[in-house]
Motif scaffolding. Structure first.
Motif, PDB file in Angstrom:
ATOM      1  N   THR A 219      26.123 -29.254  26.668  1.00 23.47           N
ATOM      2  CA  THR A 219      27.075 -28.330  26.737  1.00 23.47           C
ATOM      3  C   THR A 219      28.330 -28.837  27.320  1.00 23.47           C
ATOM      4  O   THR A 219      29.564 -28.708  26.901  1.00 23.47           O
ATOM      5  CB  THR A 219      26.700 -26.945  27.445  1.00 23.47           C
ATOM      6  N   SER A 220      28.237 -29.563  28.199  1.00 25.66           N
ATOM      7  CA  SER A 220      29.308 -30.251  29.098  1.00 25.66           C
ATOM      8  C   SER A 220      29.966 -31.125  28.284  1.00 25.66           C
ATOM      9  O   SER A 220      31.211 -31.300  28.314  1.00 25.66           O
ATOM     10  CB  SER A 220      29.023 -30.557  30.707  1.00 25.66           C
TER      11      SER A 220
ATOM     12  N   ALA B 203      18.408 -28.950  32.249  1.00 22.65           N
ATOM     13  CA  ALA B 203      19.635 -30.108  32.658  1.00 22.65           C
ATOM     14  C   ALA B 203      20.163 -30.663  31.346  1.00 22.65           C
ATOM     15  O   ALA B 203      21.454 -30.936  31.184  1.00 22.65           O
ATOM     16  CB  ALA B 203      19.062 -31.198  33.620  1.00 22.65           C
TER      17      ALA B 203
ATOM     18  N   ILE C  91      20.336 -29.473  28.307  1.00 29.51           N
ATOM     19  CA  ILE C  91      21.155 -28.453  27.578  1.00 29.51           C
ATOM     20  C   ILE C  91      22.371 -28.143  28.186  1.00 29.51           C
ATOM     21  O   ILE C  91      23.391 -28.440  27.748  1.00 29.51           O
ATOM     22  CB  ILE C  91      20.300 -27.112  27.700  1.00 29.51           C
ATOM     23  N   SER C  92      22.330 -28.141  29.625  1.00 29.01           N
ATOM     24  CA  SER C  92      23.700 -28.142  30.286  1.00 29.01           C
ATOM     25  C   SER C  92      24.546 -29.496  29.969  1.00 29.01           C
ATOM     26  O   SER C  92      25.670 -29.282  29.873  1.00 29.01           O
ATOM     27  CB  SER C  92      23.715 -28.230  31.921  1.00 29.01           C
ATOM     28  N   PHE C  93      23.772 -30.470  30.039  1.00 28.21           N
ATOM     29  CA  PHE C  93      24.605 -32.085  29.879  1.00 28.21           C
ATOM     30  C   PHE C  93      25.148 -31.678  28.233  1.00 28.21           C
ATOM     31  O   PHE C  93      26.527 -32.095  28.328  1.00 28.21           O
ATOM     32  CB  PHE C  93      23.627 -32.939  30.076  1.00 28.21           C
TER      33      PHE C  93
END
Lengths: 191, 170
Positions: free
Chosen positions: B161-162, B155, B157-159
């Protein structure tokens, strides 16, 4: 978690104010902060109450249900080993639609139900991770609080950021699902 | 221009679609509205104590000069990415708490205005995800799911990236 962060913030503020000789400002900050909190609640309440009412109409009229039916095919791709398990997919659907419509009150109970069903069927792990990522990246059609806050701090176009915000949410979701599919591929049935 | 208009149109359009559905299904529209609005009011009252606690903490953090010190410490990493330093506190608070990040967001709006570059970027970051640690603790706590290390890692890493994506499109 938040309790520790909060306490740390207050203690750090006190120590910093002591070092910087800003104790007077710190005292004022307490009054100003509480004041501002009440103002923010008053500023955003109207919009949130209105949208809660609107979303209740959506729920009662079957609009939310219609959207869940649209979501079903997508869910079957995302949760391949739950494909025929209605008891899992139904709460997932309600949870996601509630999130999309900004009804976080309705989202949490159905989310917990979905988690419990997954546990009962021993389908935790990769499924759970995908489900949690979906909840974290929640794409909201009408983020009431954000829009109301923007409007009340003098924005001319409070809704302007929505498309970019949706795109960013989707990037969050896709990155998360990609990571899970790559790193958890062989561990799906371990639980 | 076109894309900005989609945002402006979305709310009124959604209302019309919902109302058409409601009229077709013959429910008591006004009763439903009042019932939902009441729930909204209760929801606002229930978050009031948390908002008071957190906004006061953020204000104290700002007035005491602690925020400046943290921003100064982290600035080298963020200036390399051309990430505005004003958004750093939001970036730290967002994964931890929704109310906490709302508190920071309102202080950003107050200082720089919601239509400034910093204001828009903060709006996008704040609206595009939920508090990661909060979701993990409620959902995993409810069924005693222990394997939370992976999900927090994915989560975050996704955060990140976003956020980089938001920086790119904003």
């Amino acid at each position: 978690m938040i309790g520790k962060v909060w306490a740390t913030m207050l203690i750090a503020s006190f120590l910093c104010a002591l070092i910087n000789n800003k104790i007077n400002e710190l005292g004022n900050a307490i009054l100003e902060g509480t004041d501002q909190a009440i103002n923010i609640i008053l500023m955003t309440s109207g919009a949130i109450i209105f949208w809660s009412g609107m979303m209740k109409i959506a729920q009662d009229s079957g609009f939310t249900g219609a959207i869940s039916r649209l979501l079903f095919p997508i869910l079957q791709v995302l949760f391949p080993n739950c494909a025929k398990k209605q008891n899992i997919l139904n709460p997932i659907c309600i949870n996601l639609v509630s999130n999309i419509m900004g009804l976080s009150n309705a989202a949490t109970p159905s989310g917990i139900k979905a988690m419990k069903e997954m546990k009962k069927e021993k389908l935790l792990s990769a499924n759970t991770l995908v489900f949690l990522i979906m909840n974290m990246s929640c794409v909201q059609i009408a983020p009431t609080f954000l829009v109301a806050l923007r409007k009340n701090f003098g924005s001319n176009k409070p809704y302007e950021i929505l498309p970019k915000m949706w795109a960013t949410s989707i990037i969050f979701l896709l990155t998360g699902i990609l990571l899970i599919k790559i790193f958890k591929k062989n561990k799906i049935d371990r639980q | 221009m076109m894309i900005e208009n989609i945002g402006t149109f979305s709310a009124p359009t959604l209302i019309v679609i919902i109302l058409i559905f409601a009229i077709k299904s013959k429910i008591n529209i006004f009763d439903s509205f009042i019932k939902g609005a009441k729930e909204g009011l209760e929801c606002m009252l229930s978050i009031l104590p948390a908002i008071i606690a957190l906004i006061t903490a953020v204000t104290m953090f700002k007035f005491s000069g602690t925020l400046e010190i943290i921003i100064k410490l982290l600035n080298p990493i963020f200036s390399f990415l051309k990430f505005p330093k004003e958004c750093i506190p939001l970036l730290i608070m967002k994964p931890i708490s929704g109310s906490g990040s709302n508190a920071i967001l309102s202080s950003i709006f107050e200082s720089y205005g919601p239509d400034s570059y910093v204001g828009k970027l903060s709006s996008i970051i704040s609206g595009s995800s939920e508090a990661i640690f909060y979701i993990v603790s409620t959902y995993c706590g409810a069924i005693k799911f222990k394997e939370t290390k992976n999900i927090i890692f994915f989560a975050l890493i996704s955060f990140i990236t976003s956020v980089l994506f938001a920086l790119f499109i904003c």
